[in-house]
Design a protein around this motif. Sequence first.
Motif, PDB file in Angstrom:
ATOM      1  N   ARG A 122      14.046  51.091 -12.111  1.00 52.05           N
ATOM      2  CA  ARG A 122      14.163  51.810 -13.287  1.00 52.05           C
ATOM      3  C   ARG A 122      14.939  50.905 -14.337  1.00 52.05           C
ATOM      4  O   ARG A 122      14.753  50.804 -15.535  1.00 52.05           O
ATOM      5  N   TYR A 123      16.035  50.178 -13.939  1.00 55.39           N
ATOM      6  CA  TYR A 123      16.791  49.145 -14.819  1.00 55.39           C
ATOM      7  C   TYR A 123      15.947  48.102 -15.389  1.00 55.39           C
ATOM      8  O   TYR A 123      15.834  47.926 -16.611  1.00 55.39           O
ATOM      9  N   LEU A 124      14.988  47.785 -14.513  1.00 55.60           N
ATOM     10  CA  LEU A 124      13.913  46.877 -14.983  1.00 55.60           C
ATOM     11  C   LEU A 124      12.857  47.306 -15.939  1.00 55.60           C
ATOM     12  O   LEU A 124      12.644  46.721 -17.065  1.00 55.60           O
ATOM     13  N   GLU A 125      12.659  48.710 -15.731  1.00 51.90           N
ATOM     14  CA  GLU A 125      11.550  49.361 -16.907  1.00 51.90           C
ATOM     15  C   GLU A 125      12.268  49.534 -17.891  1.00 51.90           C
ATOM     16  O   GLU A 125      11.580  49.524 -19.058  1.00 51.90           O
ATOM     17  N   GLU A 126      13.592  50.135 -17.832  1.00 52.86           N
ATOM     18  CA  GLU A 126      14.179  50.435 -19.155  1.00 52.86           C
ATOM     19  C   GLU A 126      14.230  49.013 -19.892  1.00 52.86           C
ATOM     20  O   GLU A 126      14.085  49.227 -21.343  1.00 52.86           O
ATOM     21  N   ALA A 127      14.724  47.893 -19.593  1.00 49.92           N
ATOM     22  CA  ALA A 127      14.691  46.557 -20.286  1.00 49.92           C
ATOM     23  C   ALA A 127      13.241  46.257 -20.867  1.00 49.92           C
ATOM     24  O   ALA A 127      13.145  45.902 -22.001  1.00 49.92           O
ATOM     25  N   ARG A 128      12.423  46.212 -19.961  1.00 46.00           N
ATOM     26  CA  ARG A 128      11.040  45.865 -20.224  1.00 46.00           C
ATOM     27  C   ARG A 128      10.577  47.025 -21.480  1.00 46.00           C
ATOM     28  O   ARG A 128       9.695  46.576 -22.510  1.00 46.00           O
ATOM     29  N   ILE A 129      10.538  48.176 -21.502  1.00 48.00           N
ATOM     30  CA  ILE A 129      10.427  48.952 -22.630  1.00 48.00           C
ATOM     31  C   ILE A 129      10.959  48.686 -23.600  1.00 48.00           C
ATOM     32  O   ILE A 129      10.464  48.667 -24.957  1.00 48.00           O
ATOM     33  N   ASP A 130      12.406  48.672 -23.505  1.00 46.54           N
ATOM     34  CA  ASP A 130      13.120  48.020 -24.888  1.00 46.54           C
ATOM     35  C   ASP A 130      12.755  46.972 -25.506  1.00 46.54           C
ATOM     36  O   ASP A 130      12.597  46.683 -26.740  1.00 46.54           O
ATOM     37  N   PHE A 131      12.397  45.825 -24.711  1.00 46.67           N
ATOM     38  CA  PHE A 131      11.653  44.469 -24.858  1.00 46.67           C
ATOM     39  C   PHE A 131      10.588  44.900 -25.833  1.00 46.67           C
ATOM     40  O   PHE A 131      10.305  44.312 -26.873  1.00 46.67           O
ATOM     41  N   MET A 132       9.483  45.580 -25.141  1.00 51.81           N
ATOM     42  CA  MET A 132       8.332  45.707 -25.733  1.00 51.81           C
ATOM     43  C   MET A 132       8.484  46.473 -26.932  1.00 51.81           C
ATOM     44  O   MET A 132       7.653  45.984 -28.108  1.00 51.81           O
ATOM     45  N   ARG A 133       9.119  47.339 -27.231  1.00 49.13           N
ATOM     46  CA  ARG A 133       9.440  48.229 -28.526  1.00 49.13           C
ATOM     47  C   ARG A 133      10.192  47.174 -29.629  1.00 49.13           C
ATOM     48  O   ARG A 133       9.612  47.492 -30.819  1.00 49.13           O
ATOM     49  N   ARG A 134      10.685  46.387 -29.180  1.00 47.13           N
ATOM     50  CA  ARG A 134      11.383  45.495 -30.261  1.00 47.13           C
ATOM     51  C   ARG A 134      10.382  44.278 -30.611  1.00 47.13           C
ATOM     52  O   ARG A 134      10.295  43.785 -31.988  1.00 47.13           O
ATOM     53  N   LEU A 135       9.285  44.047 -30.097  1.00 50.73           N
ATOM     54  CA  LEU A 135       8.273  43.218 -30.077  1.00 50.73           C
ATOM     55  C   LEU A 135       7.232  43.793 -30.958  1.00 50.73           C
ATOM     56  O   LEU A 135       6.624  42.990 -32.010  1.00 50.73           O
ATOM     57  N   ALA A 136       6.880  45.163 -31.107  1.00 52.63           N
ATOM     58  CA  ALA A 136       5.949  45.786 -32.055  1.00 52.63           C
ATOM     59  C   ALA A 136       6.426  45.149 -33.612  1.00 52.63           C
ATOM     60  O   ALA A 136       7.496  45.722 -34.130  1.00 52.63           O
ATOM     61  N   PRO A 137       5.354  44.531 -33.843  1.00 51.06           N
ATOM     62  CA  PRO A 137       5.498  44.269 -35.631  1.00 51.06           C
ATOM     63  C   PRO A 137       5.515  45.329 -36.448  1.00 51.06           C
ATOM     64  O   PRO A 137       4.815  46.164 -36.038  1.00 51.06           O
ATOM     65  N   GLY A 138       5.982  45.327 -37.694  1.00 51.62           N
ATOM     66  CA  GLY A 138       5.757  46.455 -38.691  1.00 51.62           C
ATOM     67  C   GLY A 138       4.578  46.301 -39.557  1.00 51.62           C
ATOM     68  O   GLY A 138       3.761  45.415 -39.034  1.00 51.62           O
ATOM     69  N   GLY A 139       4.476  46.941 -40.548  1.00 48.92           N
ATOM     70  CA  GLY A 139       3.393  46.734 -41.572  1.00 48.92           C
ATOM     71  C   GLY A 139       2.089  47.426 -41.116  1.00 48.92           C
ATOM     72  O   GLY A 139       1.211  47.021 -41.341  1.00 48.92           O
ATOM     73  N   GLY A 140       2.088  48.165 -39.978  1.00 50.89           N
ATOM     74  CA  GLY A 140       1.026  48.910 -39.568  1.00 50.89           C
ATOM     75  C   GLY A 140       0.230  48.362 -38.586  1.00 50.89           C
ATOM     76  O   GLY A 140      -0.996  48.324 -38.420  1.00 50.89           O
ATOM     77  N   SER A 141       0.731  46.993 -38.109  1.00 50.00           N
ATOM     78  CA  SER A 141       0.060  46.384 -36.886  1.00 50.00           C
ATOM     79  C   SER A 141      -0.115  47.036 -35.712  1.00 50.00           C
ATOM     80  O   SER A 141       0.808  47.741 -35.343  1.00 50.00           O
ATOM     81  N   PRO A 142      -1.233  47.155 -34.928  1.00 49.05           N
ATOM     82  CA  PRO A 142      -1.422  47.889 -33.963  1.00 49.05           C
ATOM     83  C   PRO A 142      -0.812  47.020 -32.639  1.00 49.05           C
ATOM     84  O   PRO A 142      -0.835  47.599 -31.669  1.00 49.05           O
ATOM     85  N   SER A 143      -0.368  45.922 -32.780  1.00 46.57           N
ATOM     86  CA  SER A 143       0.006  45.129 -31.636  1.00 46.57           C
ATOM     87  C   SER A 143       1.382  45.837 -31.047  1.00 46.57           C
ATOM     88  O   SER A 143       2.258  46.315 -31.624  1.00 46.57           O
ATOM     89  N   PHE A 144       1.418  45.866 -29.598  1.00 43.80           N
ATOM     90  CA  PHE A 144       2.384  46.446 -28.594  1.00 43.80           C
ATOM     91  C   PHE A 144       2.400  47.970 -29.164  1.00 43.80           C
ATOM     92  O   PHE A 144       3.398  48.684 -28.510  1.00 43.80           O
ATOM     93  N   THR A 145       1.779  48.585 -29.465  1.00 45.67           N
ATOM     94  CA  THR A 145       1.702  49.905 -29.861  1.00 45.67           C
ATOM     95  C   THR A 145       0.981  50.660 -28.851  1.00 45.67           C
ATOM     96  O   THR A 145       1.100  52.034 -28.832  1.00 45.67           O
ATOM     97  N   GLY A 146       0.204  50.180 -28.349  1.00 43.12           N
ATOM     98  CA  GLY A 146      -0.799  50.761 -27.347  1.00 43.12           C
ATOM     99  C   GLY A 146       0.047  51.148 -25.832  1.00 43.12           C
ATOM    100  O   GLY A 146       1.257  50.699 -25.713  1.00 43.12           O
ATOM    101  N   GLY A 147      -0.727  51.491 -24.833  1.00 43.15           N
ATOM    102  CA  GLY A 147      -0.189  51.473 -23.482  1.00 43.15           C
ATOM    103  C   GLY A 147      -0.183  50.175 -22.753  1.00 43.15           C
ATOM    104  O   GLY A 147      -0.899  49.224 -23.137  1.00 43.15           O
ATOM    105  N   SER A 148       0.520  50.091 -21.727  1.00 44.09           N
ATOM    106  CA  SER A 148       0.459  49.326 -20.773  1.00 44.09           C
ATOM    107  C   SER A 148       0.857  49.762 -19.188  1.00 44.09           C
ATOM    108  O   SER A 148       1.259  50.884 -19.243  1.00 44.09           O
ATOM    109  N   VAL A 149       0.376  49.126 -18.135  1.00 43.79           N
ATOM    110  CA  VAL A 149       0.519  49.436 -17.111  1.00 43.79           C
ATOM    111  C   VAL A 149       1.021  48.298 -16.296  1.00 43.79           C
ATOM    112  O   VAL A 149       0.910  47.213 -16.664  1.00 43.79           O
ATOM    113  N   VAL A 150       2.005  48.660 -15.156  1.00 41.38           N
ATOM    114  CA  VAL A 150       2.333  47.648 -14.108  1.00 41.38           C
ATOM    115  C   VAL A 150       1.602  47.369 -13.178  1.00 41.38           C
ATOM    116  O   VAL A 150       0.921  48.192 -12.540  1.00 41.38           O
ATOM    117  N   ALA A 151       0.935  46.051 -12.991  1.00 39.21           N
ATOM    118  CA  ALA A 151       0.181  45.731 -12.000  1.00 39.21           C
ATOM    119  C   ALA A 151       0.681  44.952 -10.625  1.00 39.21           C
ATOM    120  O   ALA A 151       0.351  45.291  -9.751  1.00 39.21           O
TER     121      ALA A 151
END
Length: 135
Positions: A14-43
Amino acid sequence: MDAFGHVNNAVFVRYLEEARIDFMRRLAPGGGSPSFTGGSVVARHEIDYVRPLVHRPAPVTVELWVTKISAASMTVGYEVKDEDTLYLRASTVVVPYNFTEERPRRLTAEEKAILKEYLDDASHQTSQPKGTVAV
């Protein structure tokens, strides 16, 4: 906690998941870009438990960085530690996923470019991580 007063292994995930989700949300660029706004799954998760973490009020830090970028996945490396002790090393393979179409998708050129800023494929012990989260 487990029966011995240690943080349970599922809690570390759960710690890893919380950190990863926080990281991915911070990566999402502004300005309407769709990058990192869709879903992802752990493989895949790979976890090395280095030392038991006894329950205590002081937080630990989850440091994370990108270790691999491929056409349709990325691998994130982590360390869970405090100032003096390393408790866990881990990695997670994350696959971008289109939930509408119910299938994996490729990383976009924009996503790859952003992820490269956090790429550290050398031994983490000799380099500085790119993201941290206290849990």
